[in-house]
Design a protein around this motif. Structure first.
Motif, short mmCIF file in Angstrom:
data_model
loop_
_atom_site.label_atom_id
_atom_site.label_comp_id
_atom_site.label_asym_id
_atom_site.label_seq_id
_atom_site.Cartn_x
_atom_site.Cartn_y
_atom_site.Cartn_z
N ARG A 191 0.83 -1.22 0.00
CA ARG A 191 0.00 0.00 0.00
C ARG A 191 0.86 1.26 0.00
NH1 ARG A 191 -3.09 -3.02 3.87
NH2 ARG A 191 -5.00 -3.72 2.89
N THR A 192 1.96 1.24 0.75
CA THR A 192 2.85 2.40 0.83
C THR A 192 3.52 2.69 -0.50
OG1 THR A 192 3.24 2.03 3.18
CG2 THR A 192 4.89 3.33 2.01
N LEU A 193 3.96 1.65 -1.20
CA LEU A 193 4.72 1.83 -2.44
C LEU A 193 3.86 1.97 -3.69
CD1 LEU A 193 7.56 -0.79 -1.84
CD2 LEU A 193 7.64 1.70 -1.48
N SER A 194 2.59 1.67 -3.58
CA SER A 194 1.72 1.70 -4.76
C SER A 194 0.73 2.86 -4.67
CB SER A 194 0.96 0.38 -4.89
OG SER A 194 0.01 0.27 -3.84
N SER A 195 0.01 3.08 -5.76
CA SER A 195 -1.03 4.11 -5.75
C SER A 195 -2.39 3.49 -5.46
CB SER A 195 -1.06 4.85 -7.09
OG SER A 195 -1.35 3.95 -8.14
N GLY A 196 -2.43 2.19 -5.24
CA GLY A 196 -3.67 1.51 -4.89
C GLY A 196 -3.52 0.01 -4.90
N VAL A 197 -4.27 -0.64 -4.01
CA VAL A 197 -4.30 -2.10 -3.94
C VAL A 197 -5.75 -2.51 -3.89
CG1 VAL A 197 -3.61 -4.14 -2.61
CG2 VAL A 197 -2.15 -2.12 -2.61
N GLU A 198 -6.09 -3.52 -4.66
CA GLU A 198 -7.44 -4.05 -4.67
C GLU A 198 -7.38 -5.55 -4.87
OE1 GLU A 198 -9.39 -2.11 -7.95
OE2 GLU A 198 -7.97 -2.88 -9.40
N TRP A 199 -8.50 -6.20 -4.64
CA TRP A 199 -8.57 -7.62 -4.95
C TRP A 199 -9.95 -7.94 -5.49
CZ3 TRP A 199 -11.47 -11.57 -2.51
CH2 TRP A 199 -12.19 -11.16 -1.39
N PHE A 200 -10.00 -8.98 -6.29
CA PHE A 200 -11.27 -9.39 -6.87
C PHE A 200 -11.27 -10.88 -7.09
CE2 PHE A 200 -8.45 -7.47 -9.98
CZ PHE A 200 -8.30 -8.45 -10.94
N LEU A 201 -12.46 -11.46 -7.05
CA LEU A 201 -12.61 -12.89 -7.27
C LEU A 201 -12.43 -13.21 -8.74
CD1 LEU A 201 -15.70 -13.58 -4.99
CD2 LEU A 201 -13.28 -14.01 -4.48
N ARG A 202 -11.86 -14.37 -8.99
CA ARG A 202 -11.73 -14.84 -10.38
C ARG A 202 -12.96 -15.65 -10.73
NH1 ARG A 202 -5.92 -17.46 -10.53
NH2 ARG A 202 -7.35 -19.15 -10.29
N PRO A 203 -13.30 -15.74 -12.02
CA PRO A 203 -14.54 -16.41 -12.43
C PRO A 203 -14.68 -17.87 -11.98
CG PRO A 203 -13.60 -15.19 -14.27
CD PRO A 203 -12.61 -15.13 -13.15
N HIS A 204 -13.61 -18.64 -11.99
CA HIS A 204 -13.74 -20.06 -11.69
C HIS A 204 -13.29 -20.43 -10.29
CE1 HIS A 204 -14.98 -20.74 -15.76
NE2 HIS A 204 -13.94 -20.04 -16.18
N ALA A 205 -12.27 -19.80 -9.80
CA ALA A 205 -11.79 -20.13 -8.45
C ALA A 205 -10.68 -19.16 -8.07
CB ALA A 205 -11.24 -21.56 -8.42
N GLY A 206 -10.69 -18.80 -6.83
CA GLY A 206 -9.60 -18.00 -6.31
C GLY A 206 -9.81 -16.51 -6.47
N LYS A 207 -8.71 -15.80 -6.35
CA LYS A 207 -8.75 -14.34 -6.39
C LYS A 207 -7.50 -13.80 -7.04
CE LYS A 207 -6.38 -13.79 -2.04
NZ LYS A 207 -6.15 -15.20 -1.88
N THR A 208 -7.54 -12.51 -7.35
CA THR A 208 -6.39 -11.77 -7.83
C THR A 208 -6.21 -10.57 -6.92
OG1 THR A 208 -6.69 -12.46 -10.13
CG2 THR A 208 -5.42 -10.44 -9.76
N VAL A 209 -4.99 -10.35 -6.47
CA VAL A 209 -4.64 -9.14 -5.74
C VAL A 209 -3.86 -8.27 -6.72
CG1 VAL A 209 -3.40 -8.15 -3.77
CG2 VAL A 209 -4.56 -10.36 -3.53
N ARG A 210 -4.28 -7.01 -6.84
CA ARG A 210 -3.67 -6.10 -7.81
C ARG A 210 -3.12 -4.86 -7.11
NH1 ARG A 210 -7.22 -4.67 -12.76
NH2 ARG A 210 -6.12 -6.51 -13.51
N ALA A 211 -1.89 -4.52 -7.47
CA ALA A 211 -1.29 -3.25 -7.04
C ALA A 211 -1.06 -2.41 -8.28
CB ALA A 211 0.03 -3.50 -6.32
N ARG A 212 -1.34 -1.12 -8.15
CA ARG A 212 -1.08 -0.15 -9.22
C ARG A 212 0.14 0.66 -8.82
NH1 ARG A 212 -5.28 0.68 -12.69
NH2 ARG A 212 -7.14 -0.50 -12.20
N VAL A 213 1.15 0.63 -9.68
CA VAL A 213 2.40 1.31 -9.38
C VAL A 213 2.59 2.44 -10.38
CG1 VAL A 213 4.85 1.00 -8.89
CG2 VAL A 213 3.29 -0.95 -8.66
N PRO A 214 2.72 3.68 -9.90
CA PRO A 214 2.81 4.80 -10.84
C PRO A 214 4.10 4.82 -11.65
CG PRO A 214 3.10 5.56 -8.58
CD PRO A 214 2.78 4.10 -8.51
#
Length: 144
Positions: A115-138
């Motif tokens: 969170r400190t090094l990125s401009s945002g962190v989010e996560w979302f469920l994948r269609p079949h199983a599991g999740k994705t965690v995403r960081a946006r880095v400027p």
């Protein structure tokens, strides 16, 4: 970290991307860091490569620690958008997040670093199983 709200509208244009699978073991963290450093250097990405590599390391480490399942792989995706933003996605086979806060006194620092090094962190469920965690880095917008 709350689940991301999906808004309608045009998706940002991806200029270049790469994804690869890793076994859920500790050596994969080192391999993912090395791959990210190499690709971001070759792509001449305009952001802080070392910060991005640390983000990759923390997200892959979390996936290895909290979401490893026999016979399943973790997927790292790096994508540079036309505005220079780097998306770091780590997908794993578990729908929830690992322990955080007081439930994990020795853990939980990784997402704080991200969170400190990125401009945002989010996560979302994948269609079949599991999740994705995403960081946006400027980064800076790409120039011809």
């Amino acid at each position: 970290m709350a689940m991301a709200n999906r808004t309608k509208g045009p998706a940002p244009t991806v200029v270049t991307e790469w994804s690869g699978g890793y076994a859920p073991r500790g050596t994969s963290v080192r391999e993912a860091r090395a791959r990210a450093r190499l690709l971001l250097t070759v792509w001449r990405w305009s952001g802080d490569v070392e910060d991005a590599v640390l983000i990759v390391s923390e997200l892959v480490t979390n996936a290895v620690r909290h979401a490893a399942r026999p016979g399943r792989v973790l997927v790292l995706r790096l994508a540079v958008l036309e505005d220079g933003t780097l998306l770091v996605d780590v997908s794993d086979p578990v729908a929830g997040l690992g322990p955080t806060g007081a439930a994990a006194p020795e853990c939980g620092r990784g997402l704080g670093i991200v969170r400190t090094l990125s401009s945002g962190v989010e996560w979302f469920l994948r269609p079949h199983a599991g999740k994705t965690v995403r960081a946006r880095v400027p980064g800076s917008p790409l120039r011809d």
